[in-house]
Design an enzyme around this catalytic site. Structure first.
Site, PDB file in Angstrom:
ATOM      1  N   GLU A 206      -4.391  -8.297  -1.148  1.00 28.50           N
ATOM      2  CA  GLU A 206      -4.542  -8.681   0.258  1.00 28.50           C
ATOM      3  C   GLU A 206      -5.343  -9.976   0.439  1.00 28.50           C
ATOM      4  O   GLU A 206      -6.473  -9.977   0.925  1.00 28.50           O
ATOM      5  CB  GLU A 206      -5.195  -7.553   1.064  1.00 28.50           C
TER       6      GLU A 206
ATOM      7  N   GLU B 172      -0.199   0.584  -1.589  1.00 26.32           N
ATOM      8  CA  GLU B 172      -1.114   1.357  -0.738  1.00 26.32           C
ATOM      9  C   GLU B 172      -0.370   1.822   0.507  1.00 26.32           C
ATOM     10  O   GLU B 172       0.388   1.055   1.103  1.00 26.32           O
ATOM     11  CB  GLU B 172      -2.317   0.523  -0.285  1.00 26.32           C
TER      12      GLU B 172
HETATM   13  C1  BG6 Z   1      -6.475  -1.984   2.355  1.00 23.78           C
HETATM   14  C2  BG6 Z   1      -7.366  -2.295   1.189  1.00 23.78           C
HETATM   15  O1  BG6 Z   1      -6.579  -3.040   3.244  1.00 23.78           O
HETATM   16  O2  BG6 Z   1      -6.779  -0.918   3.168  1.00 23.78           O
HETATM   17  C3  BG6 Z   1      -8.253  -1.166   0.735  1.00 23.78           C
HETATM   18  O3  BG6 Z   1      -6.660  -2.840   0.120  1.00 23.78           O
HETATM   19  C4  BG6 Z   1      -8.784  -0.447   1.962  1.00 23.78           C
HETATM   20  O4  BG6 Z   1      -9.246  -1.688  -0.079  1.00 23.78           O
HETATM   21  C5  BG6 Z   1      -7.603   0.141   2.707  1.00 23.78           C
HETATM   22  O5  BG6 Z   1      -9.726   0.542   1.690  1.00 23.78           O
HETATM   23  C6  BG6 Z   1      -7.960   0.984   3.896  1.00 23.78           C
HETATM   24  O6  BG6 Z   1      -8.773   0.269   4.768  1.00 23.78           O
HETATM   25  P1  BG6 Z   1     -10.159   0.854   5.243  1.00 23.78           P
HETATM   26  O7  BG6 Z   1     -10.790  -0.256   5.997  1.00 23.78           O
HETATM   27  O8  BG6 Z   1      -9.808   1.992   6.139  1.00 23.78           O
HETATM   28  O9  BG6 Z   1     -10.891   1.283   4.033  1.00 23.78           O
END
Ligand code: BG6
Length: 462
Positions: free
Chosen positions: A163, A362
């Protein structure tokens, strides 16, 4: 029972990142990272202990094996391998990852490793400002080279950067704490440009060291809908995708900015400074695949009125204005709404633009959870979220799109990027709170056992 079967060899996985899972922020010769020194508000967990994976790694891999994972999308902590500004690797850091990688391989789980997932060595920020300086490119390439040589033959797929949008925009991760909003934006685009140069150089280095291995970026895909069918709103949605997604992916794949973005940056005085020879570097390599992170879509309308600087820097623009999408189901932590079809819409655009294989690196559902009296977490909401998104993958595969894997975020509960442990995504519950790390004991949630069946059947029940 009929099963919607996925292709043979489909990579069912799960995801974490080093700084959010490992803890042990000052053990094993690790240097401080940007994410270790940022001020986390009182009452919210920081990443110093995180999910304490550093001390639970074997138990975690055993759980991965029990789950049936084919791939584990993980990260190396740059500051664990390269703790200071000398550029020398930390043998203890490499040894930690040796044992983890070897045990994963022993259990038949492929490690898919991200080199740079938000954290970077604070020593490099102190020494020359981190990504604001071109010197950072050389350090990143050196770090990548160390990793490629050391893990040659054991790691077959690498991710260059997770990202890039967030990594460069979030000051707590990049170490850019410029207060003036215009100068801050200028820094962000300059840093992102340096990241793109570093990425291309690293891809070239991998081709030389381990031509069999594959490499690609991970993009936070931005699926942006117009608020109405008004032309201005539609254009605003297109602009938002160009500025928040395609500008970085075009740099990764095509080695240049999309024309709209180049013009926009020039007009706003944000176009990065370049050096002779850069264009050649940017065109010198192409990725093998694109990793996709997707949680929700967003909605925008035409921008009217003054720019609002009081929001994340990547939304600071006069090209679009973020607004609510009334058609989506929302929850406390998923306040933009849950939109499984958005995954399909976004990945189709990426495939049509670049024609590369894709993996979901993810995708997940955040919820505040605590152990029930029966010692379980009954996370039906997460099962529903994952199922609906996996169904979209099947549709894409049936359309002929080369989607080769799926890694929900996250394998165990990890510390959120900035919201501690109140916000959990894991398939495995980690018994700790924001203020009390306890022993970080592991408890598989209902979603773990549900996903275990999906993997075993290689698909969803019809
Ligand atoms: C993604 C990232 O943007 O979202 C992760 O690659 C991150 O590192 C995940 O944890 C979820 O976002 P958040 O802010 O809810 O932890």
């Amino acid at each position: 029972m009929k099963i919607k079967q996925f292709p043979e060899g489909f990579l069912w996985g799960a995801s974490t990142s080093a700084f959010q899972v490992e803890g042990a922020y000052n053990e094993g010769g690790k240097g401080l990272a940007t994410t270790d020194v940022c001020n986390v508000p009182e009452g919210i967990a920081d990443n110093k202990i995180a999910a304490d994976h550093y001390h639970h790694w074997k138990e975690d891999v055993d759980l991965m094996a029990e789950l049936g994972l084919k791939v584990y999308r993980m990260g190396f902590a740059w500051s664990r391998i390269m703790p200071d500004a000398s550029g020398r690797p930390n043998p203890e850091g490499l040894a930690f990852y040796d044992q983890l990688i070897d045990y994963l391989l022993e259990k038949g789980i492929e490690p898919l490793v991200t080199l740079y997932h938000f954290e970077c060595p604070q020593a490099l920020v102190d020494a020359f400002g981190g990504w604001k300086s071109r010197k950072m490119i050389d350090f990143y390439v050196k770090y990548a080279q160390i990793c490629f040589e050391h893990f040659k033959g054991r790691i077959k797929r690498w991710v260059t950067v997770n990202e890039q949008l967030i990594a460069t925009a979030a000051g707590i991760m990049s170490g850019n704490h410029e207060k003036d909003p215009q100068k801050n934006l200028k820094n962000i685009y300059q840093m992102s440009y340096h990241v793109s140069l570093a990425e291309h150089k690293a891809m070239t280095v991998l081709r030389e060291i381990d031509p069999e291995a594959k490499i690609g970026p991970v993009c936070a895909i931005q699926v942006v809908y117009p608020q109405t069918s008004k032309t201005e709103d539609i254009l605003a949605a297109e602009n938002a995708e160009e500025l928040m997604e395609f500008y970085m992916l075009d740099m990764s794949v095509r080695g240049e900015y999309p024309p709209y973005v180049a013009k926009y940056l020039k007009e706003k005085g944000l176009y990065p400074e370049r050096e002779p020879g850069d264009a050649g570097v940017l065109k010198s390599s192409t990725p093998d695949f694109i990793g996709v992170n997707y949680y929700f879509s967003i909605c925008v309308k035409e921008k009217v009125g003054p720019i609002n600087y009081n929001q994340p820097p990547f939304w600071v623009s006069d090209a679009f204005d973020i607004c609510d999408n009334p058609y989506l189901r929302k929850t406390e932590w998923m306040d933009k709404g849950i939109d499984p079809a958005g995954l399909h819409i976004g990945m189709r655009k990426i495939y049509n633009r670049y024609g590369l294989p894709m993996i979901v690196t993810e995708n997940g559902m955040a919820y505040s959870e605590s152990l029930g009296e029966d010692g379980r977490i009954h996370d039906d909401y997460r099962i529903e979220y994952l199922k609906e998104h996996i169904e979209q993958l099947k549709i894409m595969i049936d359309e002929g799109m080369p989607v080769f894997g799926y890694c929900p975020w996250s394998f165990v509960d990890v510390v959120s990027s900035h919201q501690g442990f109140a916000k959990r995504y894991g398939l495995v519950f980690v018994d700790r709170t924001d203020t009390d790390p306890k022993q970080c004991a592991r408890y598989p949630k209902d979603s773990f056992f549900w996903y275990q069946k999906v993997i075993a059947r290689n698909g969803l029940e019809e």
